[in-house]
Design an enzyme around this catalytic site. Structure first.
Site, PDB file in Angstrom:
ATOM      1  N   LYS A 115       0.832  -1.210   0.000  1.00 44.15           N
ATOM      2  CA  LYS A 115       0.000   0.000   0.000  1.00 44.15           C
ATOM      3  C   LYS A 115       0.859   1.250   0.000  1.00 44.15           C
ATOM      4  CE  LYS A 115      -4.383  -1.844   0.931  1.00 44.15           C
ATOM      5  NZ  LYS A 115      -5.702  -1.831   1.497  1.00 44.15           N
ATOM      6  N   LYS A 197      -3.693 -10.584  -6.850  1.00 40.21           N
ATOM      7  CA  LYS A 197      -4.992 -10.794  -6.195  1.00 40.21           C
ATOM      8  C   LYS A 197      -6.059  -9.851  -6.786  1.00 40.21           C
ATOM      9  CE  LYS A 197      -6.307  -8.398  -2.224  1.00 40.21           C
ATOM     10  NZ  LYS A 197      -6.741  -8.090  -0.888  1.00 40.21           N
ATOM     11  N   LYS A 200     -10.411  -4.920  -4.504  1.00 40.80           N
ATOM     12  CA  LYS A 200     -11.554  -4.028  -4.661  1.00 40.80           C
ATOM     13  C   LYS A 200     -11.137  -2.587  -4.852  1.00 40.80           C
ATOM     14  CE  LYS A 200     -13.167  -3.704   0.218  1.00 40.80           C
ATOM     15  NZ  LYS A 200     -12.017  -3.125   0.795  1.00 40.80           N
TER      16      LYS A 200
HETATM   17  P1  ATP Z   1      -8.210  -3.579  -1.101  1.00 43.02           P
HETATM   18  O1  ATP Z   1      -8.326  -4.522  -2.234  1.00 43.02           O
HETATM   19  O2  ATP Z   1      -9.225  -2.490  -1.081  1.00 43.02           O
HETATM   20  O3  ATP Z   1      -6.831  -3.178  -0.770  1.00 43.02           O
HETATM   21  P2  ATP Z   1      -7.931  -5.218   1.113  1.00 43.02           P
HETATM   22  O4  ATP Z   1      -6.783  -5.964   0.557  1.00 43.02           O
HETATM   23  O5  ATP Z   1      -7.706  -4.332   2.261  1.00 43.02           O
HETATM   24  O6  ATP Z   1      -8.747  -4.428   0.036  1.00 43.02           O
HETATM   25  P3  ATP Z   1     -10.459  -6.217   1.717  1.00 43.02           P
HETATM   26  O7  ATP Z   1     -11.120  -6.091   0.423  1.00 43.02           O
HETATM   27  O8  ATP Z   1     -10.770  -5.245   2.798  1.00 43.02           O
HETATM   28  O9  ATP Z   1      -8.927  -6.312   1.478  1.00 43.02           O
HETATM   29  O10 ATP Z   1     -10.658  -7.673   2.257  1.00 43.02           O
HETATM   30  C1  ATP Z   1     -11.807  -8.096   2.947  1.00 43.02           C
HETATM   31  C2  ATP Z   1     -11.808  -9.585   3.053  1.00 43.02           C
HETATM   32  O11 ATP Z   1     -11.943 -10.162   1.757  1.00 43.02           O
HETATM   33  C3  ATP Z   1     -10.519 -10.155   3.638  1.00 43.02           C
HETATM   34  O12 ATP Z   1     -10.856 -11.279   4.418  1.00 43.02           O
HETATM   35  C4  ATP Z   1      -9.743 -10.555   2.445  1.00 43.02           C
HETATM   36  O13 ATP Z   1      -8.828 -11.576   2.726  1.00 43.02           O
HETATM   37  C5  ATP Z   1     -10.857 -11.041   1.516  1.00 43.02           C
HETATM   38  N1  ATP Z   1     -10.450 -10.881   0.123  1.00 43.02           N
HETATM   39  C6  ATP Z   1     -10.186  -9.712  -0.501  1.00 43.02           C
HETATM   40  N2  ATP Z   1      -9.810  -9.926  -1.779  1.00 43.02           N
HETATM   41  C7  ATP Z   1      -9.835 -11.276  -1.949  1.00 43.02           C
HETATM   42  C8  ATP Z   1      -9.533 -12.151  -3.040  1.00 43.02           C
HETATM   43  N3  ATP Z   1      -9.114 -11.659  -4.187  1.00 43.02           N
HETATM   44  N4  ATP Z   1      -9.671 -13.470  -2.867  1.00 43.02           N
HETATM   45  C9  ATP Z   1     -10.091 -13.982  -1.682  1.00 43.02           C
HETATM   46  N5  ATP Z   1     -10.378 -13.230  -0.609  1.00 43.02           N
HETATM   47  C10 ATP Z   1     -10.250 -11.900  -0.718  1.00 43.02           C
END
Ligand code: ATP
Ligand code: LTN
Length: 337
Positions: A115, A197, A200
């Protein structure tokens, strides 16, 4: 005698759009676990502040996420659904835990490294301390299990280390939590860069399926998904990361084994296979979207959920902050009267 159900806590940052990765890696497991455990599910809105937010958009998004949690099947009567910012105990415990955390431990966090690269102009102290707030989230609810995707494993390890350290010096303050990382689907990959990965907050909307994408958009995104050379459909995460990711998705959506799907789609080209993945995802998401729109329009209902959640969550979390502050030697307010 049967022992009381164990506690679960989990949360998702209210940034970006809730995506299929969140559903498969987290939400769908929460739904499954809600009958067996005593669950606390949180909107991790404070964590979102580590990246600059538009205030109006953030507020609307928090309501969107809450409505989606419920639409995905999280029952607000069975679980405690709440916003992190409504429970002051999170920041109260985070401060105390910061004083048990070494800078070196936070420097090693891969999410911080990722990040800070992505937000190079705003590497703030909140981003650095993010895992400590997450540890507080978990420890406040005496959580035995924390269902998350693979990317959160390192944060869970830190939480366990901090809890063990505090317990070592001050007695049994915290329950030591275990990660619950699903065997399949713990890491859904980007549709555009299948070695990364699905995220979002990816700037490229084509890389993810948002839970609220329309059916047309979903089909288009799958048609445009980056696939690998060749034309045969089979699972090989190294040689064929794109196709393997789509096979994993189809397998989860249709509850079929990868090998059965390989047999069905091995020949016939990528086009037919991608359409099948898109259709399976649509079939899964349409009922969720319908429920979402009904719930999202009912502002009074959402407000009541937040009030009820904040009250129940605070009751539990306040007892743990008191336990910790007391053990540290701070004067209990209750001793003043
Ligand atoms: P961002 O993508 O906004 O950086 P982040 O990495 O902080 O988001 P969140 O989206 O807040 O992650 O994750 C929420 C939950 O969803 C967590 O338990 C995370 O492990 C799961 N998660 C997020 N992306 C994936 C993915 N691509 N595959 C499986 N699980 C996921
Ligand atoms: N960091 C998590 C979101 C999160 C969380 C939590 C998950 C914040 N606090 C407590 C589990 C338990 C993420 O998924 N990015």
């Amino acid at each position: 005698m049967t022992s009381p159900p164990k506690n679960i806590l989990s949360g998702i940052q209210t940034s970006g759009h809730l995506i299929l990765g969140n559903y498969i890696g987290a939400l769908s497991h929460w739904v499954r676990m809600q009958d067996e455990y005593n669950c606390y599910f949180m909107l991790a809105d404070l964590h979102t502040l580590t990246v600059t937010q538009d205030p109006k958009a953030l507020r609307e998004r928090c309501y969107d996420f809450l409505a989606l949690y419920v639409a995905c099947g999280i029952d607000p009567e069975k679980n405690v659904l709440f916003a992190q910012s409504h429970v002051p105990a999170h920041t109260q415990l985070a401060w105390a835990l910061c004083c048990f955390t070494q800078l070196g431990e936070l420097n090693r966090m891969t999410q911080f490294k990722d990040k800070s690269q992505r937000h190079a102009a705003n590497i703030n102290a909140g981003l650095f301390n993010y895992p400590v707030l997450m540890a507080a989230d978990i420890l406040l609810y005496d959580a035995h299990l924390v269902p998350v995707g693979e990317d959160q494993r390192q944060h869970l390890e830190l939480t366990r280390d901090l809890a063990t350290r505090v317990n070592h010096y001050h007695g049994d303050i915290f329950v030591i939590p275990e990660p619950y990382i699903p065997p399949s689907g713990a890491r859904i990959m980007s549709l555009q860069e299948p070695t990364k990965k699905m995220s979002k907050s990816d700037a490229n909307e084509q890389s993810y399926i948002a839970l609220l994408d329309t059916s047309d958009v979903i089909l288009k995104k799958f048609k445009r998904a980056v696939t690998d050379s060749g034309s045969e459909v089979y699972y090989d995460a190294v040689e064929k990361p794109g196709i393997s990711n789509l096979l994993t998705l189809l397998s989860i959506m249709t509850n079929s084994s990868i090998s059965a799907l390989e047999e069905e789609y091995r020949t016939g080209g990528y086009g037919r296979f991608k359409t099948a993945v898109g259709e399976a995802v649509i079939e899964h998401l349409v009922p969720i979207q319908q429920r979402y729109h009904e719930i999202r329009e009912d502002a009074g209902y959402l407000t009541r959920l937040l009030q009820q959640g904040a009250q129940k969550a605070s009751e539990q979390a306040d007892t743990v902050v008191k336990r910790m502050y007391n053990a540290l030697g701070l004067i209990p307010q209750s001793s003043l009267s």
